[in-house]
Design a protein around this motif. Structure first.
Motif, PDB file in Angstrom:
ATOM      1  N   TRP A   1      -8.209-106.542  17.270  1.00 59.06           N
ATOM      2  CA  TRP A   1      -9.190-106.818  18.329  1.00 59.06           C
ATOM      3  C   TRP A   1      -9.233-105.701  19.362  1.00 59.06           C
ATOM      4  O   TRP A   1     -10.285-105.443  19.973  1.00 59.06           O
ATOM      5  N   SER A   2      -8.109-104.992  19.525  1.00 61.54           N
ATOM      6  CA  SER A   2      -8.081-103.883  20.462  1.00 61.54           C
ATOM      7  C   SER A   2      -9.029-102.771  20.022  1.00 61.54           C
ATOM      8  O   SER A   2      -9.669-102.116  20.857  1.00 61.54           O
TER       9      SER A   2
ATOM     10  N   GLN B   1     -12.452-103.687  21.010  1.00 62.17           N
ATOM     11  CA  GLN B   1     -12.594-103.501  22.448  1.00 62.17           C
ATOM     12  C   GLN B   1     -12.802-102.024  22.785  1.00 62.17           C
ATOM     13  O   GLN B   1     -13.620-101.680  23.641  1.00 62.17           O
TER      14      GLN B   1
ATOM     15  N   ASN C   1     -16.573-105.699  23.514  1.00 66.26           N
ATOM     16  CA  ASN C   1     -15.682-106.528  24.327  1.00 66.26           C
ATOM     17  C   ASN C   1     -16.440-107.512  25.213  1.00 66.26           C
ATOM     18  O   ASN C   1     -16.009-107.840  26.312  1.00 66.26           O
TER      19      ASN C   1
ATOM     20  N   MET D   1     -15.537-111.722  22.146  1.00 63.90           N
ATOM     21  CA  MET D   1     -14.117-111.386  22.047  1.00 63.90           C
ATOM     22  C   MET D   1     -13.226-112.538  21.581  1.00 63.90           C
ATOM     23  O   MET D   1     -12.294-112.313  20.796  1.00 63.90           O
TER      24      MET D   1
ATOM     25  N   ARG E   1     -10.830-112.014  18.473  1.00 64.81           N
ATOM     26  CA  ARG E   1      -9.386-112.232  18.572  1.00 64.81           C
ATOM     27  C   ARG E   1      -8.919-113.211  17.488  1.00 64.81           C
ATOM     28  O   ARG E   1      -7.877-113.000  16.860  1.00 64.81           O
TER      29      ARG E   1
END
Length: 213
Positions: free
Chosen positions: A170-171, A174, A179, A184, A188
């Motif tokens: 998920w980073s 982002q 994001n 999000m 996630r």
């Protein structure tokens, strides 16, 4: 050219490289797991999968070199970012709180990354850089996972990989700008599900082979 150099040399540029290479590794993990699952089809199915890969010849070599390049970019860039963060904040906070969405995955990314690097070297020594004369990949795997210590190492490594991927997935979204608060939570959730699938999918394979031995 100066714009490209400046962008890639910036903190944002490095994070983008981490995201792109991270996405690539997620794709590789999914494909690699799908191939390894053929082991449940028996010796012939797994050996057939391995032979199909080796039949690609130069294409396989190019793919391996490309993967190695992405891996080196990911590791070196991650190390640079980690050192830059340490330099920017040389003194740790007295209290380490988990507020602001901090998770086990985010808190341990550099360390799980190092452990994964060590495991990859271990994995290559056990399965790639071995004498394959008069044997098959199924026999090599079976012999390796007949050792309890090897099975334990692989299971622990997959736990570490799942923790790393749970944040990295998920980073990366982002980092590339996906994001939005609306998306999000779903990203996630998908990231956690993917990490669990990778951990269990790869982690159960040595157990299965060990039980067959």
């Amino acid at each position: 050219m100066n714009w490209i150099t400046g962008t890639l040399g910036s903190s944002i540029g490095k994070k983008l490289m981490m995201a792109v290479t991270g996405f690539s590794f997620c794709g590789f993990l999914a494909a690699h797991l799908a191939g390894n699952l053929t082991i449940y089809g028996g010796k012939d199915a797994f050996n057939g999968y391995a032979e199909h890969l080796h039949a690609l010849g130069p294409l396989l070599t190019v793919a391996e070199l490309g993967l190695l390049t992405l891996f080196l970019i990911h590791v070196i860039t991650g190390l640079i970012l980690f050192l830059q963060n340490l330099k920017a904040r040389p003194v740790r906070y007295a209290v380490n709180k988990t507020a602001g969405g901090r998770t086990l995955g985010s808190a341990t990314m550099p360390y799980t990354g190092v452990l994964i690097l060590a495991f990859i070297v271990f994995h290559l020594l056990n399965f790639h850089f071995v004498d394959k004369t008069d044997t098959t990949i199924f026999n090599i795997v079976s012999e390796a996972f007949s050792n309890t210590g090897c099975v334990v190492i692989y299971i622990l490594a997959m736990v570490v990989a799942a923790i790393h991927v749970s944040h990295g997935f998920w980073s990366a979204f982002q980092t590339v700008g996906a994001n939005h608060p609306k998306y999000m939570p779903a990203i996630r959730a998908v990231g956690i599900a993917f990490a669990v699938a990778i951990g269990i999918g790869f982690g159960f394979l040595p157990i299965y082979i060990f039980l067959l031995a």
